[in-house]
Structure formats: structure tokens, C-alpha cells
Design an enzyme around this catalytic site. Structure first.
Site, short mmCIF file in Angstrom:
data_model
loop_
_atom_site.label_atom_id
_atom_site.label_comp_id
_atom_site.label_asym_id
_atom_site.label_seq_id
_atom_site.Cartn_x
_atom_site.Cartn_y
_atom_site.Cartn_z
N GLY A 132 0.82 -1.21 0.00
CA GLY A 132 0.00 0.00 0.00
C GLY A 132 0.85 1.26 0.00
O GLY A 132 1.29 1.72 1.06
N THR A 134 0.41 3.82 -3.16
CA THR A 134 -0.30 4.84 -3.94
C THR A 134 -1.57 5.32 -3.22
O THR A 134 -2.31 4.52 -2.66
CB THR A 134 -0.67 4.27 -5.32
OG1 THR A 134 0.50 3.72 -5.92
CG2 THR A 134 -1.23 5.35 -6.23
N THR A 140 1.66 9.85 -8.11
CA THR A 140 3.09 9.56 -8.25
C THR A 140 3.94 10.33 -7.23
O THR A 140 5.06 9.93 -6.94
CB THR A 140 3.51 9.97 -9.68
OG1 THR A 140 2.70 9.24 -10.60
CG2 THR A 140 4.96 9.64 -9.96
N GLU A 254 11.66 -4.77 -8.13
CA GLU A 254 10.31 -4.82 -8.71
C GLU A 254 10.34 -4.45 -10.20
O GLU A 254 9.72 -5.11 -11.03
CB GLU A 254 9.39 -3.86 -7.95
CG GLU A 254 7.97 -3.89 -8.46
CD GLU A 254 7.06 -2.90 -7.72
OE1 GLU A 254 7.42 -1.70 -7.63
OE2 GLU A 254 5.98 -3.32 -7.26
C1 LIG Z 1 -3.82 -2.25 -12.11
C2 LIG Z 1 -2.96 -1.43 -11.20
C3 LIG Z 1 -2.34 -2.04 -10.13
C4 LIG Z 1 -1.58 -1.29 -9.23
N1 LIG Z 1 -1.06 -1.89 -8.11
C5 LIG Z 1 -0.51 -1.12 -7.13
C6 LIG Z 1 -0.14 -1.68 -5.87
O1 LIG Z 1 -0.29 -2.88 -5.63
N2 LIG Z 1 0.32 -0.85 -4.91
C7 LIG Z 1 0.47 0.49 -5.11
O2 LIG Z 1 0.91 1.20 -4.19
N3 LIG Z 1 0.16 1.06 -6.32
C8 LIG Z 1 -0.32 0.28 -7.31
N4 LIG Z 1 -0.69 0.85 -8.52
C9 LIG Z 1 -0.54 2.29 -8.71
C10 LIG Z 1 0.51 2.66 -9.75
O3 LIG Z 1 1.80 2.49 -9.22
C11 LIG Z 1 0.20 4.11 -10.15
O4 LIG Z 1 -1.04 4.11 -10.86
C12 LIG Z 1 1.28 4.70 -10.98
O5 LIG Z 1 2.46 4.81 -10.23
C13 LIG Z 1 0.87 6.08 -11.50
O6 LIG Z 1 0.34 6.87 -10.47
P1 LIG Z 1 -1.09 7.58 -10.63
O7 LIG Z 1 -2.04 6.58 -11.14
O8 LIG Z 1 -1.44 8.25 -9.36
O9 LIG Z 1 -0.86 8.64 -11.75
P2 LIG Z 1 -0.57 10.19 -11.57
O10 LIG Z 1 0.54 10.43 -10.60
O11 LIG Z 1 -1.85 10.88 -11.37
O12 LIG Z 1 -0.02 10.54 -13.02
C14 LIG Z 1 -0.88 10.54 -14.18
C15 LIG Z 1 -0.03 10.65 -15.41
O13 LIG Z 1 0.73 11.86 -15.37
C16 LIG Z 1 2.11 11.59 -15.49
N5 LIG Z 1 2.86 12.49 -14.61
C17 LIG Z 1 2.55 12.85 -13.32
N6 LIG Z 1 3.49 13.69 -12.86
C18 LIG Z 1 4.40 13.88 -13.84
C19 LIG Z 1 5.60 14.62 -13.95
N7 LIG Z 1 6.06 15.37 -12.96
N8 LIG Z 1 6.28 14.55 -15.10
C20 LIG Z 1 5.83 13.82 -16.14
N9 LIG Z 1 4.71 13.09 -16.09
C21 LIG Z 1 4.00 13.10 -14.96
C22 LIG Z 1 2.31 10.16 -15.05
O14 LIG Z 1 3.45 9.60 -15.66
C23 LIG Z 1 0.99 9.51 -15.53
O15 LIG Z 1 1.12 9.10 -16.86
C24 LIG Z 1 -1.41 0.09 -9.46
C25 LIG Z 1 -2.00 0.71 -10.57
C26 LIG Z 1 -2.78 -0.03 -11.43
C27 LIG Z 1 -3.46 0.67 -12.57
#
Ligand SMILES: Cc1cc2nc3c(=O)[nH]c(=O)nc-3n(C[C@H](O)[C@H](O)[C@H](O)COP(=O)(O)OP(=O)(O)OC[C@H]3O[C@@H](n4cnc5c(N)ncnc54)[C@H](O)[C@@H]3O)c2cc1C
Length: 396
Positions: A132, A134, A140, A254
Site C-alpha cells: 500500500g 499509492t 506519483t 520490482e
Molecule cells: C492495475 C494497477 C495495479 C496497481 N497496483 C498497485 C499496488 O499494488 N500498490 C500500489 O501502491 N500502487 C499500485 N498501482 C498504482 C501505480 O503504481 C500508479 O497508478 C502509478 O504509479 C501512476 O500513479 P497515478 O495513477 O497516481 O498517476 P498520476 O501520478 O496521477 O499521473 C498521471 C499521469 O501523469 C504523469 N505524470 C505525473 N506527474 C508527472 C511529472 N512530474 N512529469 C511527467 N509526467 C507526470 C504520469 O506519468 C501519468 O502518466 C497500481 C495501478 C494499477 C493501474
């Protein structure tokens, strides 16, 4: 290269041990054919029988030292296992975290925590495969997470919310990253975050709630809510406030392992496209005779070849104890792009049949798309390479 679901060869020479591990995984996966994965996908169901078979075969304890009951092998072996699952047309997302999430406990846990949990993770009697980190608002920007663990005597009280916590419903334990000091009270924003090992069996219904998220792929992912969840203080891993570093420590492993899954996907997709192109006849000749069909598949093979070399180079460096941030990130970037390119070509090669569920191409197309977003998005990898490898200004 006689069947579409045997891993295509590409430049990596295996030791005898790794070759025999690959053989066993291939053998096991033959018992879980396309029909198995297709039915699960239709029902959005967890692959319990597959996870059980992989556990019984001792494959999920591959990284756990022998002293705790695991096989004490390295990341190269783990990568080979996951690659083979994907090269067979299967999907390891339901179990891959059982292999590596324990790394946080192994590297930073107390002797008592390791003795208590690692043997049980190794034999599969305990599932430690929920992670846990995100959160819905932080995304991000991990150090902006707000789930808070407040110390009260010999307990912590946790409040907040996680999102995309995969496999939480199929895990006994969760590695949780939470704030223990508010962000505005720390010198560095990465300070004041701590890692806990939460026993979800006792926590559910007592301050911890898990809600599945419907997604475009069969991934058992969830939202997790913490509402005054009381956990013992001895569930803290390592030192309070140093959790961000502990989480970062596990990220190279990972990334390399997910990249191995991507090259497995690429291998399956390229084999599937090649086989269809060789057998589908239109205008009285196999479609693969047309350069417009053949060359994209050949290009995908070249991309896969390069990515696979990068994956096993990163794994070898990791196993040798060398710095591998650059290699792990680049392997993940190249492999996720290679598998996605292969998915696009495979679908195009199949024409209309690519959209038919019974061909499994659309399922893999959906599944492999994930890896350019999770566990880290492509932009964040490019930001890492720009800043840490090329020494350009931090972009965010
Ligand atoms: C099916 C699935 C399983 C997952 N499993 C896990 C899990 O088990 N545990 C866990 O903790 N997380 C998990 N995740 C979360 C995953 O790690 C995040 O979705 C991922 O890191 C992106 O974060 P976000 O979705 O909040 O996107 P956001 O941070 O909202 O970003 C959205 C988009 O904007 C881009 N972006 C944001 N900031 C910048 C920047 N400064 N410069 C350039 N581009 C940027 C990102 O690259 C992305 O394309 C999972 C996600 C999915 C979809």
C-alpha cells in the site's frame, strides 16, 4: 520457435540451474492453458489454482534465503520464472508480489519479524503480497501521501486511504507506507514516512476496509480504507521516519521483475503473430509474405531481443550487489515498450480475429498495456534517466 507459447530465444545464455527452472515453470504452465486464463478474465476471478500450483512447486520463495525456508536464489532466477509464466500466455500479477514484497522485511525487519514471517511466506502458508503506497490524491508524488499512523503507547492508530492496492483480498499481510510525522514538520519531504507490516486478517472489520476496483483487466486491485485502525507498535519495520528509503530499496527489484514479465508477454505476442501470419491465407498466400505484415513482427522481435538483454543485464548487476538503478529503469522502459509494440502488431496481424476473445490477443493487449503505467509510469523512468543518468535538471 515451433510453437507460439514457448519463449522465443533472444541472446541470453542461461546457467543449467536457470534452464531447469525455466523447464519446470513451462511444464507447470502447460497445466494452465489459454482456456483457463480466458475463463478467469471473463469472470474477473483470481487464479487460485495457478497460485497454489506455483506455491507448491516452491517457486514463490525463490528470493527468500534458505535459512528462512526459501531457495535463496537471485533475481535472475525470479525473472526467469516470471518471464516463463508470461511467455506461456499466463499472467503472474496474481502472485509476483509474493516473491518480492517480503524484501522490505528481509532487508529492514527485525530478527523477530523475519523469524516470524519469512518461513511462512516461503512455504505459502502466509500471503504477503499487498503493497500500500499509492494514494488517490498524492499519485506519483509519493511523499505527499497523507495516510497517517499516530503513535499511542505501544500502538499506532492509522487513518487514511490507499488506492490500487492489488491483491489485498488475497493477502494476509500488507506492507504499508504511511506518514508518522506531518510533511510540514520534516526537514526533507522524504523524511517522516514509515513502513508497517499489517496483519489484515485481524484488521479487516476493525478499522480496515477493502473495496475492489473494476478495471479493464483481471487484476484483483482494490481501494483500502483505514479508519482508526489500531496496530501494535512492533509492526513498524526498521526505524520510524525512514520508510521512504526502505520502499525505494525494493524498487529496482520490482522494476526488473515486471520487465521480465513484459519480455515474456512480448515473446508470446510475437510468437502468436508469427504463427498467424504464417498460416492465415488471403489473396492465395500467407499474409506473412507481405512485408507490411512481416516487418512489424520482425521489428518487434528486435525490440524484444534488446529489452531482454537489458532485463538480464540489470538482474545480473542486482545479483552481484552492484548499483543498478539505471539498468533497472531502462530495462523496465524498453521491456514495457517492446511488449506494447508487440501487442499492437499482434492485434493488427490478426485483423478482425484479434478482437475475438477466443484468440486471447485482446486479453494480452489489455494486460500488457498496464506496464507503461504501473508499477511506475514511463514518464517517471524518463525523469529518472534525465536527472540521475544524464545529470539534467530535475523535471518535477
Ligand atoms: C492495475 C494497477 C495495479 C496497481 N497496483 C498497485 C499496488 O499494488 N500498490 C500500489 O501502491 N500502487 C499500485 N498501482 C498504482 C501505480 O503504481 C500508479 O497508478 C502509478 O504509479 C501512476 O500513479 P497515478 O495513477 O497516481 O498517476 P498520476 O501520478 O496521477 O499521473 C498521471 C499521469 O501523469 C504523469 N505524470 C505525473 N506527474 C508527472 C511529472 N512530474 N512529469 C511527467 N509526467 C507526470 C504520469 O506519468 C501519468 O502518466 C497500481 C495501478 C494499477 C493501474
Amino acid at each position: 520457435m515451433t510453437t507460439s507459447n514457448a519463449a522465443l530465444a533472444a541472446g541470453v545464455t542461461d546457467s543449467e540451474l536457470i534452464a531447469s527452472i525455466r523447464d519446470s515453470v513451462r511444464g507447470l504452465c502447460r497445466g494452465f492453458p489459454a482456456e483457463y486464463w480466458r475463463a478467469l478474465d471473463a469472470d474477473k476471478a483470481y487464479p487460485t489454482a495457478f497460485v497454489e500450483a506455483m506455491t507448491q512447486a516452491g517457486l514463490l520463495g525463490v528470493l527468500i534465503p534458505e535459512v528462512y525456508g526459501g531457495s535463496g536464489l537471485g533475481l535472475t532466477a525470479a525473472a526467469a520464472i516470471l518471464e516463463e509464466v508470461h511467455a506461456s500466455g499466463g499472467n503472474a500479477a496474481a502472485l509476483h508480489a509474493q516473491i518480492y514484497t517480503m524484501g522490505t522485511v528481509l532487508r529492514h525487519g527485525s530478527a523477530a519479524q523475519k523469524e516470524m514471517w519469512l518461513p511462512r511466506v516461503a512455504d505459502g502458508s502466509i500471503r504477503l503480497q499487498a503493497f500500500g503506497v499509492t494514494e488517490p490524491t498524492a499519485g506519483t508524488d509519493t511523499t505527499s501521501l497523507t495516510t497517517f499512523a499516530r503513535r499511542e503507547g505501544d500502538t499506532y492508530v492509522v487513518n487514511g486511504q490507499k488506492v490500487w492496492t492489488s491483491r489485498a483480498e488475497h493477502s494476509d499481510l500488507m506492507v504499508l507506507l504511511a506518514r508518522t510525522t506531518p510533511k510540514d514538520q520534516v526537514a526533507k519531504k522524504s523524511d517522516g514516512l514509515s513502513v508497517f507490516l499489517i496483519d489484515m486478517r485481524s484488521a479487516r472489520g476493525h478499522g480496515l476496509t477493502i473495496k475492489p476496483i473494476a478495471t479493464m483487466l483481471n487484476h484483483a486491485t482494490t481501494e483500502v480504507f483505514f479508519d482508526n485502525l489500531v496496530i501494535p507498535a512492533d509492526t513498524l519495520i526498521g526505524e520510524e521516519g525512514r520508510g521512504f528509503k526502505y520502499i525505494l530499496d525494493g524498487m529496482n527489484a520490482e522494476r526488473i521483475l515486471i520487465a521480465a514479465e513484459c519480455v515474456g508477454d512480448a515473446s508470446w505476442l510475437i510468437g502468436k503473430a508469427r504463427d498467424y501470419a504464417n498460416t492465415r491465407t488471403v489473396f492465395n498466400r500467407p499474409i506473412g509474405q507481405n512485408q507490411g505484415v512481416q516487418f512489424p513482427i520482425a521489428r518487434n522481435y528486435a525490440q524484444y531481443h534488446a529489452a531482454r538483454l537489458a532485463v538480464y543485464d540489470a538482474a545480473a548487476r542486482y545479483d552481484a550487489g552492484l548499483a543498478c538503478g539505471e539498468q533497472a529503469n531502462i530495462a523496465k522502459l524498453l521491456a514495457s515498450e517492446a511488449s506494447w509494440a508487440a501487442a499492437d502488431t499482434c492485434l493488427q496481424t490478426h485483423g478482425g480475429f484479434g478482437f475475438a476473445v477466443e484468440y486471447d490477443v485482446e486479453r494480452k493487449f489489455r494486460e500488457t498495456r498496464l506496464y507503461q503505467v504501473a508499477p511506475i509510469s514511463t514518464n517517471m523512468i524518463l525523469a529518472y534517466v534525465g536527472e540521475h543518468v544524464l545529470h539534467m535538471p530535475r523535471s518535477y
